[in-house]
Enzyme design. Sequence first.
Site, PDB file in Angstrom:
ATOM      1  N   TYR A 178       0.852  -1.194   0.000  1.00 29.15           N
ATOM      2  CA  TYR A 178       0.000   0.000   0.000  1.00 29.15           C
ATOM      3  C   TYR A 178       0.881   1.234   0.000  1.00 29.15           C
ATOM      4  O   TYR A 178       2.075   1.172   0.327  1.00 29.15           O
ATOM      5  CB  TYR A 178      -0.956   0.010   1.202  1.00 29.15           C
ATOM      6  CG  TYR A 178      -0.316   0.361   2.528  1.00 29.15           C
ATOM      7  CD1 TYR A 178      -0.253   1.688   2.968  1.00 29.15           C
ATOM      8  CD2 TYR A 178       0.227  -0.624   3.349  1.00 29.15           C
ATOM      9  CE1 TYR A 178       0.332   2.008   4.187  1.00 29.15           C
ATOM     10  CE2 TYR A 178       0.808  -0.310   4.566  1.00 29.15           C
ATOM     11  CZ  TYR A 178       0.859   1.011   4.979  1.00 29.15           C
ATOM     12  OH  TYR A 178       1.442   1.331   6.181  1.00 29.15           O
ATOM     13  N   CYS A 179       0.281   2.367  -0.379  1.00 27.54           N
ATOM     14  CA  CYS A 179       1.039   3.616  -0.375  1.00 27.54           C
ATOM     15  C   CYS A 179       0.166   4.755   0.137  1.00 27.54           C
ATOM     16  O   CYS A 179      -0.565   4.576   1.117  1.00 27.54           O
ATOM     17  CB  CYS A 179       1.664   3.905  -1.738  1.00 27.54           C
ATOM     18  SG  CYS A 179       0.546   3.834  -3.144  1.00 27.54           S
ATOM     19  N   ARG A 180       0.215   5.918  -0.504  1.00 27.43           N
ATOM     20  CA  ARG A 180      -0.424   7.105   0.067  1.00 27.43           C
ATOM     21  C   ARG A 180      -1.941   7.071   0.015  1.00 27.43           C
ATOM     22  O   ARG A 180      -2.611   7.502   0.948  1.00 27.43           O
ATOM     23  CB  ARG A 180       0.085   8.352  -0.656  1.00 27.43           C
ATOM     24  CG  ARG A 180       1.536   8.661  -0.347  1.00 27.43           C
ATOM     25  CD  ARG A 180       2.109   9.704  -1.283  1.00 27.43           C
ATOM     26  NE  ARG A 180       3.480  10.049  -0.898  1.00 27.43           N
ATOM     27  CZ  ARG A 180       4.388  10.531  -1.736  1.00 27.43           C
ATOM     28  NH1 ARG A 180       4.072  10.715  -3.007  1.00 27.43           N
ATOM     29  NH2 ARG A 180       5.603  10.810  -1.307  1.00 27.43           N
TER      30      ARG A 180
END
Length: 222
Positions: A178-180
């Site tokens: 996952y990221c931002r």
Amino acid sequence: MGDDGRLSMLDQFALVGKALGSGKRLELLDLIAQRERTVSSLAELTGLGLSTTSAHLQVLKRARLVTTRREETSVYYALAGDDVASLYVLVQKVARSHIADAERARLKYLGVSDDSDIEKVDRHELLARVKSGAAVVVDVRPWDEYAAGHIPGAVSIPLEQLERRMSELPPDVNVVAYCRGEHCVLAIDAVRLLRENGRQAARLDYGMIEWRVSGEPIHTAS
């Protein structure tokens, strides 16, 4: 008097709409949602000049969407509250639902033909996989964003380090990256890289800002 008062009220509400009426200001909100930042760091991340970045931030501040604190000679900007994060997520959702070009632009930016190109797991599936030991969660954002707040149990491997640090991940479990946010390309690039190296991988169907909005627990790191 009544009409004047109503228009005055609506004009105040419109300050928020005006503040959100710029892609660059939305980008600034997206970055500030990850952690508090200075004007210079935001200018570097967005490629804007310092004066332009500062002007955009002042619009956000006048609408009370961000707050500031001073530390020596630096001024740090942060979201004014989780309701601002919720508003930012809602703006994206409404745009995708009602503007066809917004959805096309999103898919083009993410480099996918549709949402089935990269396997996604939702929050409930993620928690179930982690609990059973069938998955490891990897935060592929920069370390400073991970340290400011991350999904409990997630390990930090920034995207640019993933290829050389892949051996740190258990070989027989699924990797969920996952990221931002939902529209962040880092997790998609991470999944592609993992699969190219023979690893089972998927991405969380949203990112840190949506996790924050959902009210799930958030851990920090020193």
